[in-house]
Write an enzyme that holds these catalytic residues in place. Structure first.
Site, short mmCIF file in Angstrom:
data_model
loop_
_atom_site.label_atom_id
_atom_site.label_comp_id
_atom_site.label_asym_id
_atom_site.label_seq_id
_atom_site.Cartn_x
_atom_site.Cartn_y
_atom_site.Cartn_z
N GLY A 9 45.30 50.98 36.40
CA GLY A 9 45.78 52.35 36.30
C GLY A 9 47.25 52.51 36.67
N ILE A 12 50.18 46.41 35.96
CA ILE A 12 49.62 45.35 35.11
C ILE A 12 49.92 44.02 35.80
CG2 ILE A 12 49.72 44.24 32.84
CD1 ILE A 12 50.63 46.96 31.72
N LYS A 13 48.87 43.32 36.14
CA LYS A 13 49.03 42.02 36.81
C LYS A 13 48.84 40.92 35.77
CE LYS A 13 46.73 44.49 38.98
NZ LYS A 13 46.63 45.97 38.87
N GLU A 70 35.85 44.02 34.16
CA GLU A 70 36.76 44.07 35.31
C GLU A 70 36.12 43.55 36.61
OE1 GLU A 70 38.56 47.90 35.78
OE2 GLU A 70 39.56 47.35 37.66
P1 ATP Z 1 42.90 50.43 39.25
O1 ATP Z 1 42.31 49.07 39.55
O2 ATP Z 1 42.36 51.48 40.17
O3 ATP Z 1 42.86 50.77 37.79
P2 ATP Z 1 45.47 49.12 39.60
O4 ATP Z 1 44.78 47.86 39.21
O5 ATP Z 1 46.69 49.47 38.84
O6 ATP Z 1 44.47 50.35 39.59
P3 ATP Z 1 46.58 47.94 41.99
O7 ATP Z 1 47.63 47.29 41.16
O8 ATP Z 1 45.64 47.04 42.69
O9 ATP Z 1 45.81 49.03 41.15
O10 ATP Z 1 47.25 48.87 43.09
C1 ATP Z 1 48.06 49.98 42.73
C2 ATP Z 1 48.71 50.52 43.99
O11 ATP Z 1 49.57 49.52 44.55
C3 ATP Z 1 49.60 51.71 43.77
O12 ATP Z 1 48.87 52.91 43.75
C4 ATP Z 1 50.56 51.63 44.96
O13 ATP Z 1 50.00 52.23 46.09
C5 ATP Z 1 50.66 50.13 45.22
N1 ATP Z 1 51.88 49.47 44.71
C6 ATP Z 1 52.29 48.24 45.10
N2 ATP Z 1 53.45 47.89 44.52
C7 ATP Z 1 53.80 48.92 43.72
C8 ATP Z 1 54.90 49.16 42.85
N3 ATP Z 1 55.88 48.27 42.69
N4 ATP Z 1 54.93 50.32 42.17
C9 ATP Z 1 53.95 51.22 42.31
N5 ATP Z 1 52.90 51.06 43.12
C10 ATP Z 1 52.80 49.93 43.83
MG MG Z 2 42.84 47.16 39.52
#
Ligand code: ATP
Ligand code: MG
Length: 265
Positions: A9, A12-13, A70
């Protein structure tokens, strides 16, 4: 080359593996078109995608990709990382503190979802902005570090005022519950954000602990980008988990579990 992608959300990893060499990279989900452009410049790769934005990313790239579920991908990635770090857990809860928080029970064989909470990284960013007008993530977490929660959060000892407390007086009785008793004081941004980390960390931990009790395990593995550069949140979660008699674990690159696991499941 193998590429595993967890399009979440907020972030993107991306994990790439070539000849046993692994790299990790993150993009903002708002940059999803750039990620697609990068992928479309690659001639040949085994690409796997998971996460809430997987469908959209799949639809805008030229490659045939493998799509994985997921929760399964995340579990597979955690199992790989735990093994690589020599952490051996027969059973554990994993709490993925992403935009939202998803909580799962895991054994050596599989995982099942145990619950979740809307308190997580999205709440840190959104409520953090409402409280301070800070939208930059790094500024938000850096500002929180020097905060003091004392005038904002009501502790058990504040209520009992010197009387003997039935539980530890240092436990939070009411997050943000001390504000009106200090209404004539200033509430600097640092204090507001420290209290925000408090409510998110304590909520995530509470829900995780309940899941651990329900499934009779003593181990909780915390992952998700919400802990990245956010030692305050991490410390709140560690301290509170230990206080409740459980073992907290953080794994290096744990936020890439879904991306890594998508390659292998
Ligand atoms: P979901 O799994 O709920 O769809 P996601 O996989 O995108 O979301 P993560 O990437 O695990 O979620 O974590 C997102 C959170 O990480 C953000 O809400 C914020 O609090 C934190 N975060 C860490 N680094 C950053 C960044 N560079 N920019 C924005 N948020 C960041
Ligand atoms: Mg996630």
């Amino acid at each position: 080359m193998k590429i595993g992608i967890d399009a979440g959300g907020t972030l993107i990893k991306v994990v790439t593996e070539t000849n046993n060499k692994r790299t990790f990279k993150k993009w903002l989900t708002t940059q999803i078109d750039q990620v697609a452009e990068w992928l479309n410049h690659i001639d040949k790769a085994d690409i796997s995608i998971t996460g809430g934005k997987a469908q959209y990313l799949d639809s805008i790239i030229k490659h045939n990709v493998k799509r994985s579920i997921e929760f399964e991908a995340t579990y597979t990635g955690i199992q790989i990382l735990l093994k690589e770090h020599d952490i051996h857990l027969d059973t554990y809860i994993f709490s993925n503190v992403g935009t939202g928080t998803s909580i799962h029970y895991a054994t050596a064989q599989n995982q099942e979802r145990a619950g979740g909470t809307g308190a997580g990284g999205g709440m840190i960013q959104g409520l953090g902005y409402l409280l301070t007008q800070i939208s930059d993530y790094e500024e938000l977490v850096q500002t929180a570090i020097n905060g003091d929660r004392d005038k904002i959060d009501l502790k058990v000892k504040h209520i009992y005022k010197g009387d003997k407390t039935p539980i530890s007086g240092d436990l939070t009785a009411a997050n943000f519950g001390h504000v009106l008793q200090n209404i004539h004081d200033d509430f600097p941004n640092a204090d507001r954000l420290a209290a925000l980390m408090g409510i998110v960390g304590e909520t995530v931990t509470t829900v995780s602990i309940h899941a651990a009790k329900q499934f009779k395990t003593e181990n909780v593995v915390y992952i998700g980008s919400s802990f990245v550069n956010n030692d305050l949140l991490r410390n709140i979660v560690v301290d509170y988990t230990i206080l409740r008699g459980l073992n907290p674990y953080f794994i290096e690159n744990g936020e890439f579990s879904g991306a890594l696991g998508s390659i292998y499941c």
